[in-house]
Write a protein that holds these residues in place. Structure first.
Motif, mmCIF file in Angstrom:
data_model
loop_
_atom_site.group_PDB
_atom_site.id
_atom_site.type_symbol
_atom_site.label_atom_id
_atom_site.label_comp_id
_atom_site.label_asym_id
_atom_site.label_seq_id
_atom_site.Cartn_x
_atom_site.Cartn_y
_atom_site.Cartn_z
ATOM 1 N N THR A 71 3.807 0.737 -3.186
ATOM 2 C CA THR A 71 3.778 -0.704 -2.976
ATOM 3 C C THR A 71 2.469 -1.171 -2.349
ATOM 4 O O THR A 71 1.921 -0.518 -1.464
ATOM 5 C CB THR A 71 4.951 -1.104 -2.071
ATOM 6 O OG1 THR A 71 4.933 -0.273 -0.901
ATOM 7 C CG2 THR A 71 6.270 -0.913 -2.787
ATOM 8 N N CYS A 72 1.995 -2.319 -2.799
ATOM 9 C CA CYS A 72 0.800 -2.954 -2.233
ATOM 10 C C CYS A 72 1.035 -4.460 -2.134
ATOM 11 O O CYS A 72 1.794 -5.034 -2.933
ATOM 12 C CB CYS A 72 -0.431 -2.709 -3.109
ATOM 13 S SG CYS A 72 -1.139 -1.055 -2.957
ATOM 14 N N ALA A 73 0.383 -5.094 -1.170
ATOM 15 C CA ALA A 73 0.458 -6.548 -1.048
ATOM 16 C C ALA A 73 -0.465 -7.232 -2.052
ATOM 17 O O ALA A 73 -0.283 -8.408 -2.374
ATOM 18 C CB ALA A 73 0.096 -6.973 0.370
ATOM 19 N N TYR A 74 -1.474 -6.517 -2.529
ATOM 20 C CA TYR A 74 -2.409 -7.034 -3.524
ATOM 21 C C TYR A 74 -3.048 -5.846 -4.211
ATOM 22 O O TYR A 74 -2.906 -4.705 -3.758
ATOM 23 C CB TYR A 74 -3.493 -7.903 -2.871
ATOM 24 C CG TYR A 74 -4.325 -7.177 -1.829
ATOM 25 C CD1 TYR A 74 -5.495 -6.513 -2.180
ATOM 26 C CD2 TYR A 74 -3.931 -7.148 -0.489
ATOM 27 C CE1 TYR A 74 -6.244 -5.838 -1.226
ATOM 28 C CE2 TYR A 74 -4.676 -6.483 0.462
ATOM 29 C CZ TYR A 74 -5.839 -5.825 0.090
ATOM 30 O OH TYR A 74 -6.584 -5.145 1.034
ATOM 31 N N LEU A 85 3.299 -4.542 -6.784
ATOM 32 C CA LEU A 85 2.992 -5.597 -5.815
ATOM 33 C C LEU A 85 4.264 -6.118 -5.171
ATOM 34 O O LEU A 85 5.254 -6.413 -5.854
ATOM 35 C CB LEU A 85 2.239 -6.737 -6.494
ATOM 36 C CG LEU A 85 0.878 -6.377 -7.093
ATOM 37 C CD1 LEU A 85 0.196 -7.625 -7.643
ATOM 38 C CD2 LEU A 85 -0.010 -5.689 -6.076
ATOM 39 N N LYS A 87 5.328 -8.973 -2.229
ATOM 40 C CA LYS A 87 4.922 -10.036 -1.307
ATOM 41 C C LYS A 87 5.972 -11.135 -1.363
ATOM 42 O O LYS A 87 6.815 -11.153 -2.262
ATOM 43 C CB LYS A 87 3.541 -10.589 -1.641
ATOM 44 C CG LYS A 87 3.400 -11.136 -3.052
ATOM 45 C CD LYS A 87 2.029 -11.762 -3.288
ATOM 46 C CE LYS A 87 0.912 -10.802 -3.107
ATOM 47 N NZ LYS A 87 -0.428 -11.379 -3.371
ATOM 48 N N ALA A 91 9.937 -9.218 -0.094
ATOM 49 C CA ALA A 91 9.103 -8.041 0.119
ATOM 50 C C ALA A 91 9.878 -6.925 0.808
ATOM 51 O O ALA A 91 9.819 -5.757 0.388
ATOM 52 C CB ALA A 91 7.866 -8.419 0.931
ATOM 53 N N THR A 130 0.429 1.306 -0.397
ATOM 54 C CA THR A 130 0.202 0.982 0.999
ATOM 55 C C THR A 130 1.497 1.210 1.775
ATOM 56 O O THR A 130 2.237 0.254 2.065
ATOM 57 C CB THR A 130 -0.264 -0.483 1.152
ATOM 58 O OG1 THR A 130 -1.308 -0.767 0.217
ATOM 59 C CG2 THR A 130 -0.777 -0.750 2.556
ATOM 60 N N LEU A 133 2.879 -0.881 4.750
ATOM 61 C CA LEU A 133 3.610 -2.134 4.595
ATOM 62 C C LEU A 133 5.086 -1.987 4.947
ATOM 63 O O LEU A 133 5.766 -2.974 5.216
ATOM 64 C CB LEU A 133 3.510 -2.629 3.143
ATOM 65 C CG LEU A 133 2.183 -3.207 2.662
ATOM 66 C CD1 LEU A 133 2.265 -3.487 1.165
ATOM 67 C CD2 LEU A 133 1.839 -4.484 3.415
ATOM 68 N N THR A 166 -2.610 -3.497 8.453
ATOM 69 C CA THR A 166 -1.157 -3.332 8.549
ATOM 70 C C THR A 166 -0.731 -2.331 9.617
ATOM 71 O O THR A 166 0.464 -2.182 9.872
ATOM 72 C CB THR A 166 -0.573 -2.888 7.197
ATOM 73 O OG1 THR A 166 -1.192 -1.661 6.800
ATOM 74 C CG2 THR A 166 -0.813 -3.943 6.132
ATOM 75 N N GLU A 201 -8.298 -7.768 1.141
ATOM 76 C CA GLU A 201 -7.833 -8.874 1.976
ATOM 77 C C GLU A 201 -7.882 -8.499 3.452
ATOM 78 O O GLU A 201 -6.990 -8.836 4.230
ATOM 79 C CB GLU A 201 -6.430 -9.302 1.541
ATOM 80 C CG GLU A 201 -6.415 -9.888 0.135
ATOM 81 C CD GLU A 201 -5.057 -10.431 -0.288
ATOM 82 O OE1 GLU A 201 -4.131 -10.419 0.557
ATOM 83 O OE2 GLU A 201 -4.921 -10.845 -1.449
#
Length: 465
Positions: A71-74, A85, A87, A91, A130, A133, A166, A201
């Protein structure tokens, strides 16, 4: 910022040598893969790999274990990896679901390869995506599961990866409580303009804060990734990156060139289903039309040289290629398990897009998240493909991996492992050619890379061996 290159990279004469034209072609074409070698036996099945793995794990030395949370926020503009993704309002629910799938997949591995339950774990890495997160309760659930169900010992090290922004104080405290001693973060650059163009980011100050907060929290190993060859990146920018690393006494640094050629095409890594934005020629061309630039090959090698020379001068040791550890703390434990000539132990990667290997074969987990989830829900280890190594390929893979450590390849070890000498065919001719071009030295004890050979080791092992 000036792009005038006042100092030619030291490796440039070797690359311009007509006898090394194939090496120049390789680095110009952009593939990588110093530690990744696909098998050469076609028609190899997933069950064949799992059987090979089980056989090797009987009475094994410590192995490397991964847990991938994709998983990633972006998504960064250079990223080729299979990430999902998450978010917005759902999330936390999505992150929890990926922990569920990861644990269920791990249970399938344990059921299919029961030797995994008792194989000693040398290093356990939670990577991504990530994973930082994850909510704190999910981090605890994930790490507790692995420690309770796999062969963790008092010598096992636990490493956790994440985005610099994070790693909150609460998460740092939790990770220390759960026995994590190593942190890794993809900083990529300490230049805010370069970070923005990459689609990152976070700011450079957040990267510095991460390092300092992790050190203050008592983590014994704080590692960062730096990239060179990025959009709008200059030699001076990379020099400043080095200054920040040294000023903050970062434990370990992994330096990576930007690669735009598809990993799927070159089979040198795990790639997602869609190309990264920067891989699209029309996108790259538009960036140039808009006034941006891509560092030329000479600039890229000068960037590499600044990082390599500067880190070595500051007491960092490079082992394997472009992995640097400070003050004799290296090599990276998991890389040593994987690539050192006297080890070459198995790695098992649980999670979307993971890459697993043993001496006889290797396999890649499905990179399509829907297919992956369906396999796990149906009770199947979600491997998407596997290939095997015949005897000659096993020997060649071992030599290539050993060379990537930048240490001499020892004749006595090779003879004991494979029953023949590095001074016999086919190795004699291969190393003689490299020696004639000043890329290796050969003596009775074995083979060692020269300075130029160390810089070009990826190209050498992927084109000549």
């Amino acid at each position: 910022m000036s792009r005038v290159l006042t100092t030619e990279p030291k490796v440039w004469p070797a690359l311009k040598n007509p006898a090394n034209a194939h090496l120049l072609d390789y680095v110009t074409e952009d593939p990588f893969g110093a530690h990744v070698f696909p098998g050469n036996v076609p028609g190899y099945g997933v069950d064949d790999f799992l059987d090979d793995l089980g056989d090797q794990l009987v009475g094994t030395a410590p192995i490397h274990l991964w847990s991938y949370i994709p998983t990633c926020a972006y998504k960064c503009r250079f990223c080729q990896y299979p990430v999902v993704l998450v978010k917005g309002g759902q999330a936390e629910e999505k992150l929890t679901r990926w922990v569920d799938w990861n644990i269920r997949e791990a249970q399938l591995w344990l059921r299919r390869v029961p030797e995994l339950a008792t194989a000693p774990i040398g290093e356990f890495n939670v990577f991504g995506g990530t994973p930082s997160l994850l909510p704190e309760n999910q981090i605890r659930r994930l790490l507790d599961f692995y420690r309770e169900n796999f062969g963790f010992t008092e010598d096992t090290t636990i490493r956790f990866e994440g985005d610099p922004s994070t790693f909150t104080p609460a998460k740092l405290e939790l990770l220390r409580e759960l026995g994590c001693t190593k942190l890794s973060s993809g900083v990529q650059s300490f230049d805010d303009h370069v970070l923005r163009e990459c689609g990152r980011e976070h700011t450079s100050q957040m990267c510095v804060d991460f390092v300092r907060n992790a050190q203050a929290a008592g983590f014994e190993w704080v590692s960062i990734d730096l990239m060179y060859g990025l959009l709008d990146q200059t030699v001076d920018s990379v020099r400043r990156d080095l200054d920040v690393v040294l000023e903050n006494e970062v434990t370990a640094v992994v330096c990576t060139k930007l690669h735009l050629k598809s990993y799927a095409e070159t089979r040198t890594g795990v790639a997602g289903e869609k190309p990264a934005p920067w891989q699209l020629p029309e996108y790259r061309d538009k960036l140039v039309r808009d006034g941006h630039f891509w560092p030329a090959l000479q600039e890229q090698y000068r960037m590499r040289e600044i990082l390599t020379d500067g880190l070595r001068a500051a007491g960092y040791t490079e082992h394997p290629t472009m992995y640097f550890a400070r003050d004799g703390l290296g090599p990276e434990k998991w890389k040593s398990i994987m690539v050192d000539q006297d080890k070459q132990e198995a790695e098992v990667a649980i999670g979307l897009g993971g890459s697993s290997s043993c001496r006889r074969s290797e396999a890649i987990t499905d990179v399509n998240w829907k297919n992956y989830a369906q396999s796990v829900d149906q009770g199947r280890v979600p491997l998407g493909s596997a290939t095997g190594f015949d005897a000659a390929a096993q020997e060649a893979r071992a030599v290539k991996m050993a060379l990537s450590t930048l240490r001499p390849v020892r004749e006595d070890l090779h003879r004991s492992l494979y029953g023949r000498s590095l001074h016999e065919s086919p190795w004699r001719e291969k190393f003689a050619s490299l020696a004639e071009r000043g890329l290796v030295t050969v003596d009775a004890d074995g083979v060692a890379l020269t300075e130029d050979g160390q810089v070009l080791v990826e190209a050498i092992i992927n084109t000549e061996l």
